[in-house]
Design a protein around this motif. Structure first.
Motif, PDB file in Angstrom:
ATOM      1  N   GLU A  33     -29.035  61.999 -20.259  1.00  0.00           N
ATOM      2  CA  GLU A  33     -29.352  63.302 -20.845  1.00  0.00           C
ATOM      3  C   GLU A  33     -30.839  63.630 -20.685  1.00  0.00           C
ATOM      4  N   LYS A  80     -39.208  77.255 -22.523  1.00  0.00           N
ATOM      5  CA  LYS A  80     -38.189  76.242 -22.222  1.00  0.00           C
ATOM      6  C   LYS A  80     -38.305  75.043 -23.163  1.00  0.00           C
ATOM      7  N   GLN A  83     -36.934  76.073 -26.475  1.00  0.00           N
ATOM      8  CA  GLN A  83     -35.475  76.094 -26.383  1.00  0.00           C
ATOM      9  C   GLN A  83     -34.905  74.683 -26.390  1.00  0.00           C
ATOM     10  N   LEU A  84     -35.530  73.793 -25.655  1.00  0.00           N
ATOM     11  CA  LEU A  84     -35.087  72.403 -25.605  1.00  0.00           C
ATOM     12  C   LEU A  84     -35.137  71.787 -27.002  1.00  0.00           C
ATOM     13  N   ARG A  85     -36.222  72.036 -27.741  1.00  0.00           N
ATOM     14  CA  ARG A  85     -36.360  71.509 -29.107  1.00  0.00           C
ATOM     15  C   ARG A  85     -35.269  72.054 -30.025  1.00  0.00           C
ATOM     16  N   GLN A  86     -34.897  73.312 -29.857  1.00  0.00           N
ATOM     17  CA  GLN A  86     -33.867  73.908 -30.701  1.00  0.00           C
ATOM     18  C   GLN A  86     -32.479  73.385 -30.345  1.00  0.00           C
ATOM     19  N   GLU A  87     -32.153  73.365 -29.077  1.00  0.00           N
ATOM     20  CA  GLU A  87     -30.812  72.996 -28.635  1.00  0.00           C
ATOM     21  C   GLU A  87     -30.556  71.493 -28.660  1.00  0.00           C
ATOM     22  N   HIS A  88     -31.605  70.694 -28.558  1.00  0.00           N
ATOM     23  CA  HIS A  88     -31.438  69.238 -28.488  1.00  0.00           C
ATOM     24  C   HIS A  88     -32.246  68.536 -29.576  1.00  0.00           C
TER      25      HIS A  88
END
Length: 104
Positions: A33, A80, A83-88
């Protein structure tokens, strides 16, 4: 420990992903991942993406680029990463807990 400990890095220039061997004990799914997230981010914005643990165990995400890289999207890189921090977020929090448990 006076410096950050690199977890992984990905370079759009060399088209390579690096996972620090110090963290080989991470589950294979987590390592995969990390690779996917890193490669996708650098494919979108360019430059070099790194994930590093700070002294307190917090995970720091950043991008850098060569000075004359006109294809690097600095604003996009911040978006990005956000977004990465929010989604993952769950994955990133788990990595911070892993680091605090085994390395601090």
């Amino acid at each position: 420990m006076d410096e950050k400990q690199v977890l992984c890095a990905c370079s759009a220039y060399e088209q390579k992903f690096y996972l620090n061997p110090r963290y080989d004990s991470l589950p294979a799914g987590v390592k995969e991942e990390l690779k996917i997230l890193s490669v996708m981010l650098t494919a979108d914005v360019g430059g070099v993406f790194t994930m590093e643990f700070e002294e307190d165990g917090k995970l720091y995400l950043s991008t850098t680029a060569k000075e004359n890289d006109f294809y690097y999207d600095e604003i996009g890189s911040y978006l990005k990463i956000k977004q990465l921090r929010q989604e993952h977020g769950e994955l990133l929090e788990g990595l911070e807990e892993y680091y605090r448990s085994f390395f601090l």
